[in-house]
Design a protein around this motif. Structure first.
Motif, short mmCIF file in Angstrom:
data_model
loop_
_atom_site.label_atom_id
_atom_site.label_comp_id
_atom_site.label_asym_id
_atom_site.label_seq_id
_atom_site.Cartn_x
_atom_site.Cartn_y
_atom_site.Cartn_z
N ALA A 61 27.48 6.86 52.75
CA ALA A 61 27.54 7.78 51.60
C ALA A 61 28.95 8.31 51.35
O ALA A 61 29.15 9.13 50.46
CB ALA A 61 26.58 8.94 51.82
N ARG A 62 29.90 7.82 52.11
CA ARG A 62 31.28 8.33 51.99
C ARG A 62 31.81 8.26 50.56
O ARG A 62 32.40 9.21 50.05
CB ARG A 62 32.19 7.55 52.94
CG ARG A 62 33.64 7.98 52.88
CD ARG A 62 34.48 7.21 53.85
NE ARG A 62 35.89 7.52 53.68
CZ ARG A 62 36.81 7.30 54.57
NH1 ARG A 62 36.48 6.74 55.73
NH2 ARG A 62 38.06 7.62 54.34
N GLY A 63 31.60 7.15 49.88
CA GLY A 63 32.08 6.99 48.50
C GLY A 63 31.47 8.01 47.56
O GLY A 63 32.15 8.52 46.66
N PHE A 64 30.20 8.32 47.74
CA PHE A 64 29.53 9.34 46.93
C PHE A 64 30.27 10.67 47.03
O PHE A 64 30.59 11.30 46.03
CB PHE A 64 28.06 9.49 47.39
CG PHE A 64 27.37 10.72 46.87
CD1 PHE A 64 26.90 10.77 45.57
CD2 PHE A 64 27.20 11.82 47.70
CE1 PHE A 64 26.26 11.92 45.09
CE2 PHE A 64 26.56 12.97 47.22
CZ PHE A 64 26.09 13.01 45.93
N TYR A 65 30.58 11.09 48.27
CA TYR A 65 31.25 12.37 48.47
C TYR A 65 32.71 12.32 48.00
O TYR A 65 33.21 13.29 47.45
CB TYR A 65 31.16 12.79 49.93
CG TYR A 65 29.75 13.15 50.33
CD1 TYR A 65 29.16 14.32 49.87
CD2 TYR A 65 28.99 12.32 51.14
CE1 TYR A 65 27.85 14.65 50.21
CE2 TYR A 65 27.70 12.64 51.49
CZ TYR A 65 27.13 13.81 51.02
OH TYR A 65 25.84 14.13 51.35
#
Length: 144
Positions: free
Chosen positions: A112-116
């Motif tokens: 989920a890194r890209g989302f954040y």
């Protein structure tokens, strides 16, 4: 579009919040059930996203001095990729800021890194294991 609001730990709606978290973390992701609910839940600010009377998203906020830690972010499988997570995070940032926080920290699942990052969070340090899932710490300063 969903409606987001704070849910008190004693609110009957908390049973639906916990049920969603269990479905996402324990059933879908294999997190041990005994790790999913902890003592922090009693003192956390819980947010719920509702659509058609159902809890479709949730997260919790823990305040530590001038920092807010967001955790237990979960969106139902049928509601993902519809902006619910972004809405929850924006509401959480506004809530934390109102309560005096200068920044938000969170342990993001590596997937989920890209989302954040799209929400303005920056990764810090190396990946670490949390309940068998790789995570990375992330931080974002809040506008006052």
């Amino acid at each position: 579009m969903s409606t987001i609001f704070e849910v008190q730990a004693t609110d009957p709606l908390m049973s639906e919040v916990y049920a969603l978290r269990r479905r996402v973390f324990v059933v879908e992701q294999g997190v041990p059930e005994e790790l999913e609910v902890d003592d922090d839940d009693r003192r956390a600010i819980h947010l719920a996203a509702l659509s058609d009377g159902l809890v479709i998203g949730t997260l919790r906020i823990l305040l530590h001095d001038r920092a807010a830690k967001i955790g237990r972010m979960a969106v139902s499988a049928s509601s993902r990729k519809r902006g619910v997570g972004r809405e929850l995070m924006e509401f959480a940032a506004a809530t934390a800021s109102r309560r005096g926080a200068d920044e938000i920290v969170l342990g993001a699942q590596v997937t989920a890194r890209g989302f954040y990052e799209r929400l303005g969070y920056s990764a810090e340090g190396s990946a670490f294991d949390d309940a068998g899932i790789p995570h990375v710490m992330m931080r974002r300063k809040l506008q006052r």
